[in-house]
Motif scaffolding. Structure first.
Motif, PDB file in Angstrom:
ATOM      1  N   LEU A 127      49.152  28.190  -5.520  1.00  0.00           N
ATOM      2  CA  LEU A 127      47.899  28.174  -4.755  1.00  0.00           C
ATOM      3  C   LEU A 127      48.141  28.105  -3.254  1.00  0.00           C
ATOM      4  O   LEU A 127      47.484  28.793  -2.476  1.00  0.00           O
ATOM      5  CB  LEU A 127      47.013  27.005  -5.191  1.00  0.00           C
ATOM      6  CG  LEU A 127      46.066  27.251  -6.367  1.00  0.00           C
ATOM      7  CD1 LEU A 127      46.832  27.586  -7.638  1.00  0.00           C
ATOM      8  CD2 LEU A 127      45.159  26.039  -6.600  1.00  0.00           C
ATOM      9  N   LYS A 202      44.631  31.801 -11.538  1.00  0.00           N
ATOM     10  CA  LYS A 202      43.198  32.060 -11.368  1.00  0.00           C
ATOM     11  C   LYS A 202      42.442  30.826 -10.883  1.00  0.00           C
ATOM     12  O   LYS A 202      41.231  30.888 -10.641  1.00  0.00           O
ATOM     13  CB  LYS A 202      42.593  32.565 -12.680  1.00  0.00           C
ATOM     14  CG  LYS A 202      42.474  31.531 -13.777  1.00  0.00           C
ATOM     15  CD  LYS A 202      41.872  32.164 -15.033  1.00  0.00           C
ATOM     16  CE  LYS A 202      41.753  31.153 -16.171  1.00  0.00           C
ATOM     17  NZ  LYS A 202      41.215  31.787 -17.404  1.00  0.00           N
ATOM     18  N   THR A 203      43.149  29.712 -10.718  1.00  0.00           N
ATOM     19  CA  THR A 203      42.517  28.458 -10.286  1.00  0.00           C
ATOM     20  C   THR A 203      42.187  28.508  -8.800  1.00  0.00           C
ATOM     21  O   THR A 203      43.042  28.835  -7.976  1.00  0.00           O
ATOM     22  CB  THR A 203      43.460  27.274 -10.575  1.00  0.00           C
ATOM     23  OG1 THR A 203      43.721  27.217 -11.978  1.00  0.00           O
ATOM     24  CG2 THR A 203      42.839  25.969 -10.118  1.00  0.00           C
ATOM     25  N   ARG A 204      40.970  28.163  -8.457  1.00  0.00           N
ATOM     26  CA  ARG A 204      40.549  28.219  -7.056  1.00  0.00           C
ATOM     27  C   ARG A 204      40.804  26.910  -6.315  1.00  0.00           C
ATOM     28  O   ARG A 204      41.138  26.924  -5.129  1.00  0.00           O
ATOM     29  CB  ARG A 204      39.062  28.582  -6.979  1.00  0.00           C
ATOM     30  CG  ARG A 204      38.734  29.933  -7.604  1.00  0.00           C
ATOM     31  CD  ARG A 204      37.286  30.313  -7.411  1.00  0.00           C
ATOM     32  NE  ARG A 204      36.971  31.545  -8.123  1.00  0.00           N
ATOM     33  CZ  ARG A 204      35.832  32.221  -7.983  1.00  0.00           C
ATOM     34  NH1 ARG A 204      34.891  31.770  -7.153  1.00  0.00           N
ATOM     35  NH2 ARG A 204      35.620  33.327  -8.671  1.00  0.00           N
ATOM     36  N   GLU A 205      40.617  25.785  -7.003  1.00  0.00           N
ATOM     37  CA  GLU A 205      40.826  24.467  -6.404  1.00  0.00           C
ATOM     38  C   GLU A 205      41.582  23.594  -7.399  1.00  0.00           C
ATOM     39  O   GLU A 205      41.326  23.663  -8.597  1.00  0.00           O
ATOM     40  CB  GLU A 205      39.494  23.788  -6.049  1.00  0.00           C
ATOM     41  CG  GLU A 205      38.624  24.569  -5.093  1.00  0.00           C
ATOM     42  CD  GLU A 205      39.091  24.467  -3.649  1.00  0.00           C
ATOM     43  OE1 GLU A 205      39.854  23.526  -3.342  1.00  0.00           O
ATOM     44  OE2 GLU A 205      38.676  25.314  -2.832  1.00  0.00           O
ATOM     45  N   SER A 220      43.417  24.459  -2.165  1.00  0.00           N
ATOM     46  CA  SER A 220      42.554  25.623  -2.386  1.00  0.00           C
ATOM     47  C   SER A 220      43.443  26.865  -2.394  1.00  0.00           C
ATOM     48  O   SER A 220      44.426  26.950  -1.643  1.00  0.00           O
ATOM     49  CB  SER A 220      41.493  25.742  -1.295  1.00  0.00           C
ATOM     50  OG  SER A 220      42.094  25.834  -0.014  1.00  0.00           O
ATOM     51  N   ASN A 221      43.112  27.807  -3.231  1.00  0.00           N
ATOM     52  CA  ASN A 221      43.927  29.002  -3.406  1.00  0.00           C
ATOM     53  C   ASN A 221      43.812  29.921  -2.181  1.00  0.00           C
ATOM     54  O   ASN A 221      42.713  30.214  -1.717  1.00  0.00           O
ATOM     55  CB  ASN A 221      43.478  29.750  -4.667  1.00  0.00           C
ATOM     56  CG  ASN A 221      44.543  30.674  -5.203  1.00  0.00           C
ATOM     57  OD1 ASN A 221      45.221  31.371  -4.467  1.00  0.00           O
ATOM     58  ND2 ASN A 221      44.692  30.680  -6.524  1.00  0.00           N
ATOM     59  N   LYS A 224      42.151  35.187  -1.396  1.00  0.00           N
ATOM     60  CA  LYS A 224      40.724  35.398  -1.134  1.00  0.00           C
ATOM     61  C   LYS A 224      40.070  36.331  -2.145  1.00  0.00           C
ATOM     62  O   LYS A 224      38.846  36.331  -2.277  1.00  0.00           O
ATOM     63  CB  LYS A 224      40.531  35.958   0.274  1.00  0.00           C
ATOM     64  CG  LYS A 224      40.936  35.013   1.384  1.00  0.00           C
ATOM     65  CD  LYS A 224      40.706  35.651   2.746  1.00  0.00           C
ATOM     66  CE  LYS A 224      41.144  34.720   3.862  1.00  0.00           C
ATOM     67  NZ  LYS A 224      40.937  35.360   5.206  1.00  0.00           N
ATOM     68  N   LEU A 226      39.898  36.024  -5.183  1.00  0.00           N
ATOM     69  CA  LEU A 226      39.209  35.225  -6.203  1.00  0.00           C
ATOM     70  C   LEU A 226      37.750  35.006  -5.850  1.00  0.00           C
ATOM     71  O   LEU A 226      36.915  34.799  -6.742  1.00  0.00           O
ATOM     72  CB  LEU A 226      39.922  33.878  -6.379  1.00  0.00           C
ATOM     73  CG  LEU A 226      41.338  33.940  -6.946  1.00  0.00           C
ATOM     74  CD1 LEU A 226      41.964  32.550  -6.941  1.00  0.00           C
ATOM     75  CD2 LEU A 226      41.345  34.520  -8.355  1.00  0.00           C
ATOM     76  N   ASN A 227      37.424  35.032  -4.560  1.00  0.00           N
ATOM     77  CA  ASN A 227      36.052  34.811  -4.117  1.00  0.00           C
ATOM     78  C   ASN A 227      35.345  36.086  -3.680  1.00  0.00           C
ATOM     79  O   ASN A 227      34.121  36.080  -3.523  1.00  0.00           O
ATOM     80  CB  ASN A 227      36.040  33.808  -2.947  1.00  0.00           C
ATOM     81  CG  ASN A 227      36.544  32.444  -3.351  1.00  0.00           C
ATOM     82  OD1 ASN A 227      36.155  31.903  -4.381  1.00  0.00           O
ATOM     83  ND2 ASN A 227      37.424  31.872  -2.535  1.00  0.00           N
TER      84      ASN A 227
END
Length: 402
Positions: A127, A202-205, A220-221, A224, A226-227
């Motif tokens: 991440l 795939k984990t964002r946080e 936090s990943n 970008k 992912l968002n």
């Protein structure tokens, strides 16, 4: 003890489970990849090198300078993560050395003497791209940096990454440390079939216990995508002054997962959106055969579901060939009756085993449609066996040859 682990990849899986895990991986990539269909519009990127792969089938849908050896920055950590996952227990406590704590570049700010669970450290690695985490993981799993790098290169050779060589676990610029866009696509397809790896990227946080403070680590990943892209589920960013901007991203839509790679790309976020959109639009993951599907003219049925990404008009170009095995062979005694092979444009794209139509083997439920063994692996094995010659299978699936 830890050094012995490098010869026990995915050791917690049984042989049968390992075979299934490998068979869910890619087929027909590398030199054997099918050329892009004439009906598909051209695709371009700003990258020095790029590639797009269908994760399930392993078909490289697009590449640009795909075999060129280049610096890859922290995309290196894809290999670092998968080697660690396959060769150590996620519950292991990793002790941070002075060397790891002082590692230059991106960091999760580990302190010398600190201990962290390997699973948590892998999140910090992927991440936040922690070079300190990469060093600590390498020392723990490989016994030393040098030992772990050897494991990385052995894994690259095992998969069949012919344009890849590692000198460190972090991706810092180093002479002799390189990969290619095609190899990174193959490596990513391989890694994404590991559920632990897929979950991490795939984990964002992510929060992790911090033994030095009253507050937890919180990461936090950096990816970008992912968002900013629908269905995005990985993978890794990278940058050094010499490698410049590097990115591997993945996304899943309608049950199909694609992974895009760019190396030295000044507009990577936009390029990855375009690449993934192009792939999803023009290469639909198509069921070529379903498990239990009867074979015309024979009391036999396909033993696996086989899916492959096909462009418009390619389904009509598929050709199949049935090969039966001797009734005195071991595979026959185990229930196999032969193999059904598919070709597209004169190239083998997949093979599945066949069984008697009434076989109970055909009643097994598949958690995910499986692609098939590449015919190259079967040919090298001498006589067909769907579970034979594991290393040859992996080389065929991911490297396009032995």
């Amino acid at each position: 003890m830890k050094l012995l682990r490098r010869h026990q990849s995915i050791r917690r899986l049984s042989y049968a489970a390992l075979a299934v895990a490998l068979l869910t991986a890619a087929i027909g990539i590398g030199p054997a990849a099918v050329d892009a269909a004439a009906s598909v519009p051209p695709l371009g990127t700003h990258a020095k090198a790029s590639a797009l792969i269908d994760v399930e089938s392993g078909r490289i849908l697009y590449n640009k300078n795909g075999e060129q050896r280049l610096r890859i920055a922290s995309l290196t950590k894809i290999m670092t993560a998968i080697v660690a996952i396959e060769n150590a227990d996620l519950s292991d406590k990793v002790k941070v050395s002075v060397r790891a704590a002082g590692k230059e570049g991106s960091s999760i700010y580990l302190r010398a003497g600190e201990e962290m669970k390997l699973e948590d450290m892998l999140y910090g690695l992927m991440l936040r791209s922690g070079n300190d985490a990469a060093t600590a993981i390498a020392e723990h799993v490989g016994g030393s940096i040098e030992g772990f790098v050897r494991m990385m290169n052995e894994k690259a050779e095992w998969i069949g990454l012919d344009n890849t060589h590692f000198m460190n676990p972090s991706g810092l610029d180093d002479e002799g440390h390189y990969s290619s866009a095609d190899d990174l696509a193959k490596l990513t397809a391989y890694a994404l079939h590991n559920p632990t790896f897929a979950t991490i990227v795939k984990t964002r946080e992510k929060k992790a216990p911090n033994p030095n403070e009253s507050w937890d680590y919180q990461w936090s990943n950096k990816n970008k995508m992912l968002n900013m892209y629908e269905g995005a589920d990985g993978v890794k960013t990278g940058y050094t002054k010499l490698a410049l901007r590097c990115l591997v991203s993945s996304a899943t839509r309608n049950g199909q997962q694609l992974a895009a790679v760019t190396i030295n790309d000044r507009d990577d976020w936009a390029d990855h959106r375009s690449m993934l959109d192009w792939g999803f639009e023009h290469y639909k993951l198509t069921i070529v055969a379903k498990q239990g599907q009867p074979i015309s003219g024979y009391p036999l049925a396909a033993g696996r579901t086989f899916r492959y990404p096909l462009a418009n008009g390619e389904a009509e170009q598929l050709h199949s060939k049935l090969s039966l095995i001797s009734s005195t062979s071991t595979p026959y005694a185990l229930g196999e009756r032969g193999m059904l092979q598919w070709e597209l444009g004169g190239r083998t794209i997949g093979v599945v085993p066949v069984y008697d139509a009434a076989s109970t083997r055909l009643q097994w439920k598949e958690k995910r449609p499986l692609p098939a063994l590449d015919n190259a692996a079967s040919a090298r094995a001498g006589s067909y066996s769907f579970s034979a010659t594991l290393h040859a299978v992996v080389r065929a699936l991911f490297g396009g040859g032995a």
